[in-house]
Motif scaffolding. Structure first.
Motif, mmCIF file in Angstrom:
data_model
loop_
_atom_site.group_PDB
_atom_site.id
_atom_site.type_symbol
_atom_site.label_atom_id
_atom_site.label_comp_id
_atom_site.label_asym_id
_atom_site.label_seq_id
_atom_site.Cartn_x
_atom_site.Cartn_y
_atom_site.Cartn_z
ATOM 1 N N PHE A 1 12.791 -1.194 6.863
ATOM 2 C CA PHE A 1 12.228 -1.124 5.501
ATOM 3 C C PHE A 1 11.673 0.280 5.283
ATOM 4 C CE2 PHE A 1 9.075 -2.656 8.496
ATOM 5 C CZ PHE A 1 7.989 -1.819 8.266
ATOM 6 N N GLU A 2 11.527 0.614 4.007
ATOM 7 C CA GLU A 2 10.887 1.902 3.673
ATOM 8 C C GLU A 2 9.386 1.691 3.612
ATOM 9 O OE1 GLU A 2 12.223 3.749 0.096
ATOM 10 O OE2 GLU A 2 14.319 3.428 0.672
ATOM 11 N N TYR A 3 8.637 2.723 3.987
ATOM 12 C CA TYR A 3 7.175 2.595 4.005
ATOM 13 C C TYR A 3 6.562 3.745 3.218
ATOM 14 C CZ TYR A 3 2.448 2.947 5.902
ATOM 15 O OH TYR A 3 1.091 3.049 6.039
ATOM 16 N N SER A 4 5.599 3.436 2.349
ATOM 17 C CA SER A 4 4.851 4.525 1.695
ATOM 18 C C SER A 4 3.400 4.104 1.546
ATOM 19 C CB SER A 4 5.460 4.834 0.323
ATOM 20 O OG SER A 4 5.347 3.704 -0.518
ATOM 21 N N ARG A 5 2.540 5.117 1.369
ATOM 22 C CA ARG A 5 1.113 4.844 1.205
ATOM 23 C C ARG A 5 0.704 5.184 -0.208
ATOM 24 N NH1 ARG A 5 -0.567 7.764 6.443
ATOM 25 N NH2 ARG A 5 -0.830 6.005 7.859
#
Ligand SMILES: Cc1cc2nc3c(=O)[nH]c(=O)nc-3n(C[C@H](O)[C@H](O)[C@H](O)COP(=O)(O)OP(=O)(O)OC[C@H]3O[C@@H](n4cnc5c(N)ncnc54)[C@H](O)[C@@H]3O)c2cc1C
Ligand code: SF4
Length: 319
Positions: free
Chosen positions: A4-8
């Protein structure tokens, strides 16, 4: 775990902007990551909320409290105003999970935790909630922990959480931010949905809608109780739980956990508080459709209400 893609996100606005189709918000991760490891949740993208603020408890102009969505369960249960004025909430939170989990778990994540129906967790078995239209393994299978009321022919899973049961007697409101930038408020009464023929849709939230806060109205006063009956004394979900606020004049608010797909509160049952526990549960569970395995919950609910009534009398007498 599926990739999965992860961002904050650094703010609530950034979080809703960042979430794409098929994405999920990540708060404490104590439920979501478990479900991802089992391939029950397979989001393509996670937007981490842990730097997005929403982590404070503040006073409202009406004398209530505003609880940020990211406030940890431990901090909420320990907050002096919560302990003093909303003790039913503090007690409900402390009755759930373990200290370590409560240190991570958040207000919004707790509200949104998913059922503990064993068939939901086993991807080899049919489950309309996990995979709509596949059937329900639990109805004719092992269903002892599941719901006795509010169910449908498609799903009999129970809402497992404790905190929301206390929020139900406190008439909490849930505040959200939609992807189009608009805000709305949802009453806790309307937040969790009954399964009907769409058991996979569990709350009133729209796709991408972010919970930003929960507000509590001004304190109710009275005596606050949360009693939880479970198979083990700690680290177990409720078979039946009762959240109650009892007033000196003999009126009360009461909600049940572990018995329905949502925190279960019936105002007509509260009106019978002075008639005793049997009257309260007869009304609260009118129309219940228990299975052979979980019919015991009806008697257990009556006994837990009786325990609360006895405790209220003792404390009331001592005051
Ligand atoms: C062993 C164990 C025992 C437990 N026992 C109990 C118990 O007895 N009683 C009890 O009540 N609970 C219990 N729990 C459940 C625990 O309370 C939940 O896992 C926890 O509260 C979830 O919070 P979280 O912040 O970790 O949520 P996450 O796992 O991060 O998220 C849960 C869901 O909420 C969504 N979400 C999170 N924040 C937002 C937001 N702001 N807006 C929109 N969506 C959001 C996520 O996308 C996800 O779908 C137990 C858990 C475990 C693992
Ligand atoms: S009760 Fe609901 S969650 Fe459990 S197997 Fe049936 S459909 Fe799935």
């Amino acid at each position: 775990m599926k990739a999965f893609e992860y961002s904050r996100a650094n703010s609530a606005g950034q979080a809703v902007d960042a979430l794409g189709n098929g994405g999920k918000y990540l708060a404490g991760g104590t439920n979501l990551l478990d479900l991802m490891k089992l391939h029950i949740e397979t989001p393509e993208q996670l937007v981490d909320l842990n730097r997005a603020g929403m982590d404070e408890i503040t006073e409202t102009e009406e004398g209530g409290l505003k609880i940020g969505a990211l406030v940890r369960n431990t901090d909420l249960a320990a907050h002096p105003r919560v302990r003093q004025d909303y003790a039913v909430l503090s007690r409900a939170i402390l009755a759930g999970a373990s200290g370590q989990i409560r240190n991570r778990a958040t207000t919004a994540g707790n509200l949104l935790q998913r059922t503990r129906c064993p068939y939901f967790y086993d991807t080899n078995l049919p489950c309309n909630k996990r995979e709509p239209g596949t059937g329900c393994g639990a109805i004719d299978g092992y269903n002892r922990p599941l719901a006795v009321i509010g169910t449908s022919e498609h799903c009999i899973a129970q809402y497992p959480g404790d905190m929301a049961v206390a929020l139900r007697v406190l008439d909490a409101e849930i505040h959200t931010l939609r992807p189009d930038g608009s805000e709305r408020t949802i009453s806790i009464t309307d937040f969790h949905l009954l399964p009907g023929d769409t058991p996979h849709i569990e709350t009133a939230l729209e796709p991408g809608e972010l919970i930003t806060a929960v507000t509590l109205p001004a304190p109710l006063g009275g005596q606050h109780f949360y009693h939880k009956a479970r198979d083990r004394q700690s680290y177990a979900f409720a078979l039946v739980s009762v959240a109650a606020v009892v007033q000196a004049d003999g009126t009360a608010r009461v909600a049940f956990g572990g018995v329905a797909p949502k925190p279960w509160r019936v105002e007509a049952a509260e009106e019978r508080w002075n008639e005793g526990a049997q009257a309260v549960t007869d009304t609260a569970f009118e129309g219940a459709r228990p299975t052979d395995q979980n019919a015991f919950k009806l008697d257990l609910a009556r006994r837990v209400v009786q325990t609360v009534m006895d405790a209220a009398q003792v404390q009331g007498g001592a005051a």
